[in-house]
Scaffold this motif. Structure first.
Motif, mmCIF file in Angstrom:
data_model
loop_
_atom_site.group_PDB
_atom_site.id
_atom_site.type_symbol
_atom_site.label_atom_id
_atom_site.label_comp_id
_atom_site.label_asym_id
_atom_site.label_seq_id
_atom_site.Cartn_x
_atom_site.Cartn_y
_atom_site.Cartn_z
ATOM 1 N N LYS A 114 5.506 3.424 7.635
ATOM 2 C CA LYS A 114 5.178 2.204 6.913
ATOM 3 C C LYS A 114 6.132 2.110 5.709
ATOM 4 N N LYS A 142 5.601 2.953 2.704
ATOM 5 C CA LYS A 142 5.495 4.175 1.899
ATOM 6 C C LYS A 142 6.519 5.214 2.347
ATOM 7 N N GLN A 143 6.742 5.335 3.653
ATOM 8 C CA GLN A 143 7.719 6.304 4.152
ATOM 9 C C GLN A 143 9.147 5.892 3.781
ATOM 10 N N GLU A 197 9.557 7.104 0.275
ATOM 11 C CA GLU A 197 9.706 8.562 0.238
ATOM 12 C C GLU A 197 11.071 8.992 0.765
ATOM 13 N N LYS A 248 8.691 6.436 -7.831
ATOM 14 C CA LYS A 248 7.372 7.066 -7.903
ATOM 15 C C LYS A 248 6.284 6.028 -8.212
ATOM 16 N N LYS A 286 5.649 4.224 -4.969
ATOM 17 C CA LYS A 286 4.871 5.074 -4.061
ATOM 18 C C LYS A 286 3.413 5.156 -4.509
ATOM 19 N N ASP A 287 3.184 5.375 -5.810
ATOM 20 C CA ASP A 287 1.819 5.453 -6.331
ATOM 21 C C ASP A 287 1.073 4.142 -6.119
ATOM 22 N N LEU A 313 1.499 1.959 -3.732
ATOM 23 C CA LEU A 313 1.116 1.834 -2.321
ATOM 24 C C LEU A 313 -0.078 2.724 -2.004
ATOM 25 N N GLU A 314 -0.108 3.917 -2.608
ATOM 26 C CA GLU A 314 -1.208 4.848 -2.350
ATOM 27 C C GLU A 314 -2.510 4.400 -3.014
ATOM 28 N N LYS A 315 -2.408 3.723 -4.171
ATOM 29 C CA LYS A 315 -3.601 3.345 -4.931
ATOM 30 C C LYS A 315 -4.110 1.953 -4.590
ATOM 31 N N ASN A 340 2.097 -2.635 2.627
ATOM 32 C CA ASN A 340 2.630 -1.386 3.167
ATOM 33 C C ASN A 340 3.288 -1.601 4.524
#
Length: 364
Positions: free
Chosen positions: A156, A158-159, A162, A327, A330-331, A333-335, A341
């Motif tokens: 997605k 996010k990758q 990363e 970062k 990324k954060d 997308l995670e939160k 995404n």
């Protein structure tokens, strides 16, 4: 003999020029045919030119197609491969540069760096031993909306972020070693996964007073457009323009930052600095048709600002600035900050009121 003096106008501050460098294209003799099954001597060379023999290596199957400079072979040493130069590509300048590279003895994970020199049965230099790279070329995997789904079906957005972080970490280690990558482009990086990448063609790196002789217009900042890569030395800031371009193209699945409706050729697009995407009070124009406007809209504001500064105003970000912004992305997308995404978003960003209030400075 064709000798060209290398200009030190852009000499990186981290180096001190200790000698004059000439591009000596005198060919080094190599009259033994090299092929699968050939046995070669492995050695390292000291700065005074003496060889220290390590052992032997046997070439096995060819890796990929025959390149412009040489051919890569698997060998009988696990996780190592051999690059064998074409006979007409072995020059005094190339050998001198490789000696400089070997003297630094770089050990960075993911870098296919020249480790040992290879000699034929007559003691003639033919190539070098390096780490084996694995995965798919960035250009022909990640940078195509349909192909990425085949090569990395679980990825997605996010990758993608990363992956950028992984590339940035390797770049930082190289810069700390005072090595300029120079020819940064999507064909020189292999991707096994978002956290496992390999830099190839490392013998083109700029090291000490030896320039990187090649480059690609889209990854070259405007002040260097039209210059001969072999006749000047690049800086870390020049690398950062190329890295920022690479990250834009990763996040946009191959679309270059200056690609616009009615655009000119790549070199002219970079020199003109006509970045088509809207940011702040700046009116974006000529965004190409397709999902690109939705990708742009779903980026964090800080990420947009990095791209705007770099591509519109030619202000290259530092590694630290890129690390912080990646970062944050990324954060977010995670939160659940509601940056899509999806690899190809189909709508603009929609942030719930409660999240927008809590993190009001993040999304603006």
């Amino acid at each position: 003999m064709n000798n060209k003096k290398v200009s030190n106008k852009f000499y990186p501050p981290a180096f001190k020029l200790s000698k004059k460098v000439f591009w000596d294209e005198t060919k080094i003799p190599n009259d033994v045919e090299i092929h699968s099954g050939s046995s070669l001597t492995r050695a390292v060379r000291t700065r005074d030119g003496k060889r220290k023999i390590i052992g032997e290596v046997v070439l096995e199957t060819q890796v990929g197609q025959r390149g412009g400079e040489g051919t890569v072979y698997k060998c009988n040493i696990p996780n190592k491969v051999c690059k064998i130069y074409h006979k007409d590509k072995i020059t005094k300048f190339r050998l001198a540069k490789l000696l400089e590279m070997q003297a630094k003895n770089i050990k960075i994970k993911g870098i296919c760096y020249p480790e040992e020199f290879l000699y034929n049965e007559k003691g003639q230099f033919v190539g070098y031993l390096m780490n084996e790279a694995k995965g798919h070329k960035l250009q022909t995997s990640v940078m195509h909306p349909m192909v990425i789904r085949d090569k990395f079906p679980n990825w997605k957005r996010k990758q993608l972020v990363e992956l950028c972080i992984s590339i940035l970490e390797i770049t930082e280690q190289l810069h700390k070693s005072n090595i300029i990558i120079g020819d940064i482009n999507a064909n020189n990086i292999l991707v096994a996964d978002y956290n496992k990448v390999y830099f190839i063609d490392c013998d083109s790196f700029q090291i000490g007073p030896y320039p990187c002789p090649v480059g690609t217009p889209y990854f070259t900042p405007r002040e260097l457009q039209g210059k001969k890569y072999s006749e000047f030395l690049r800086t870390k800031e020049h690398d950062m323009f190329a890295i920022t371009t690479l990250f834009f193209m990763i996040l946009f699945l191959g679309k270059p930052p200056y690609s616009a409706k009615g655009g000119a050729n790549p070199s002219e697009n970079v020199k003109n600095g006509n970045f088509p995407y809207k940011f702040g009070d700046r009116k974006g124009e000529d965004v190409p048709d397709g999902p690109w406007k939705f990708i742009w809209n779903n980026l964090p504001r800080k990420m947009k600002e990095i791209f705007e500064n770099c591509f519109a105003d030619n202000k290259k970000p530092s590694i630290r600035e890129l690390r912080i912004v990646l970062k944050l992305y990324k954060d977010g997308l995670e939160k659940g900050f509601n940056y899509s995404n999806e690899l190809l978003p189909t709508t603009n960003k929609k942030v719930p009121n409660e999240i927008a209030k809590k993190y009001k400075n993040f999304n603006k």
